[in-house]
Design an enzyme around this catalytic site. Structure first.
Site, mmCIF file in Angstrom:
data_model
loop_
_atom_site.group_PDB
_atom_site.id
_atom_site.type_symbol
_atom_site.label_atom_id
_atom_site.label_comp_id
_atom_site.label_asym_id
_atom_site.label_seq_id
_atom_site.Cartn_x
_atom_site.Cartn_y
_atom_site.Cartn_z
ATOM 1 C CD GLU A 232 81.835 41.044 29.099
ATOM 2 O OE1 GLU A 232 82.219 40.065 28.422
ATOM 3 O OE2 GLU A 232 80.713 41.588 28.931
ATOM 4 C CG ASP B 55 79.723 46.485 31.544
ATOM 5 O OD1 ASP B 55 80.136 45.514 32.205
ATOM 6 O OD2 ASP B 55 79.994 46.638 30.334
#
Length: 448
Positions: free
Chosen positions: A154, A91
């Site tokens: 994250e 991400d």
């Protein structure tokens, strides 16, 4: 494989590695609430297929109660070989137009400086590309057991800590190879050995029961926004150093950034001075820092000639390696509660206590990583810190107390501009990172 063969193969692989990186950067995998889910799922699927193609044939998207799935896989090495777990995340941060990008953040762009620009090019799709290249060096058959753990959230409210706590067997290993860091400057190798932690709170300042006409009452009646401003100003001394009793601080003795390199990466406006005293490394990695990261009060568009009765700010304080986040936040809260001007009422709500992290530097994995960096870069590596925090590392340390942590990555601090506009990566850093990781796997397998 000998070291020269690894370097030669890594160079040969780079066109394919960069094609993979560009495909991944083009996917806007922003996992923040409010952003479309389809690109994140597409990124997970694309990343999964890439890692299956380089040897993780059993890799899969893991079931999680909420959020986007982590990816897990394993390649079994020779009997008796050590186990290395590779970590990265798929991400990325948002890339809103108001950040001021000079090229489309979702169109990977190679510019005259040789760097590849785009959101995630460095953080952390460059790390994913390095892992892919490392496995390709060994044709998917590394010299030790290799586990893969890729996170999908994250940059936002991570679900990975809960996942690994529920599945501790999956993360058992001898060393975690975390590819989400980088050198201070391209071509200058370092190992990240210390990460600051992060504590946060929301402070509310109240002075009035309700708004008052600023002409009729202004002067004797205190404005809450002005009271808040004065309170926030007490958090630093005249040099810009944190001025809170009881907060931990230390001096950094490892590799350091020059002021010029820091300014180049931070893009300070003309005439703006650096805050704080001491070396840049100390100010970034071994001393606390405080920022007001959010503010609630009347907007300019909605303002009128009234005194503000209540104002709020969210305060984030980075804390030094070795510090207790609860005690550090206690000190910040005590300061806020005791320094309000004019008798203003202060309420503080605690919102975050993320611990700092220190890597062991006396184990065989650290020695092998230093040797691998020297091979890849042709010079001795230094030790560096990171101002960012990764709470997951503390969780992994608790689940696998004997494991070492090696923190590397393609995100050169001076130019990568992670989380900001015009994020970029130097392809040569990815190539050297592939060599570093491949040599490390060989050296660590031999030592084991």
């Amino acid at each position: 494989m000998d070291h020269q063969d690894i370097a030669t193969k890594a160079a040969t692989l780079m066109p394919e590695v960069l094609r993979d990186l560009e495909r991944l950067v083009a996917i806007p995998s922003v996992a923040f609430p409010g952003y479309p889910a389809e690109p994140v799922h597409a990124m997970a699927a694309e990343t999964l297929e890439l890692f299956r193609s380089v040897g993780f044939e059993n890799a899969e998207l893991m079931d999680v109660p909420t959020g986007y799935p982590p990816i897990y896989g394993e390649i079994t090495g020779p009997p008796g070989a050590p186990t290395v777990l590779l970590y990265a995340h798929y991400d990325v941060q948002p890339a809103p137009p108001e950040q001021g990008w000079s090229s489309d953040p979702w169109t990977p762009t190679r510019k005259d400086d040789g760097r590849i620009y785009g959101r995630g090019a460095a953080d952390d799709k460059g790390g994913i590309a390095a892992h892919l290249g490392t496995l390709r060096v060994f044709d998917g058959k590394p010299p030790c057991t290799v586990k893969l753990l890729l996170e999908g959230m994250e940059e936002t409210e991570s679900n990975l800590e809960a996942f690994v706590e529920a599945h501790p067997d999956l993360v058992q290993c001898d060393v975690f190879l975390v590819c989400d860091m980088g050198n201070l400057e391209a071509g200058e190798p370092v190992l990240t050995t210390a990460l600051r932690g992060d504590v946060a709170c929301i402070v509310t300042v109240k002075t009035l029961e309700h708004p008052l006409h600023s002409g009729v009452h202004g002067g004797p009646a205190p404005d809450a926004m002005m009271a808040l401003a004065r309170l926030l100003a007490t958090l630093h001394d005249e040099n810009g150093d944190v001025a809170i009793d009881g907060v931990s601080s230390d001096e950094w003795t490892g590799a350091d950034l020059t002021e010029g390199a820091f300014r180049a990466g931070a893009d300070l406006l003309d005439g703006v001075q650096l805050t704080g005293t001491g070396s840049i490394g100390s100010r970034l990695w071994s001393r606390p820092s405080i920022s007001a990261i959010g503010l609630d009060m009347t907007t300019i568009a909605g303002s009128s000639n009234v005194l503000i009765p209540e104002a709020r700010a969210k305060i984030s304080m980075r804390i030094v390696p070795g510090a207790d986040p609860v005690k550090e936040l206690d000190a910040l809260v005590a300061h806020l509660e005791s320094h309000a001007p004019w008798g203003a009422q202060v309420e503080v709500t605690r919102t975050k206590e993320a611990p700092p992290f220190l890597c062991r530097t006396d184990g065989p994995a650290y020695a092998a990583a230093r040797a691998a960096l020297k091979t890849a870069y042709g010079k001795e590596p230094g030790d560096a810190g990171s101002g960012g925090s990764i709470p997951l590392l503390r969780t992994l340390e608790q689940l696998v107390p004997g494991a070492e942590f090696i923190l590397v990555g393609p995100e050169d601090v001076a130019k990568a501009r992670i989380h900001a506009s015009d994020e970029s990566v130097d392809p040569s850093e990815i190539e050297k990172l592939i060599v570093t990781q491949a040599v490390f796997l060989e050296e660590f397998a031999s030592a084991g």
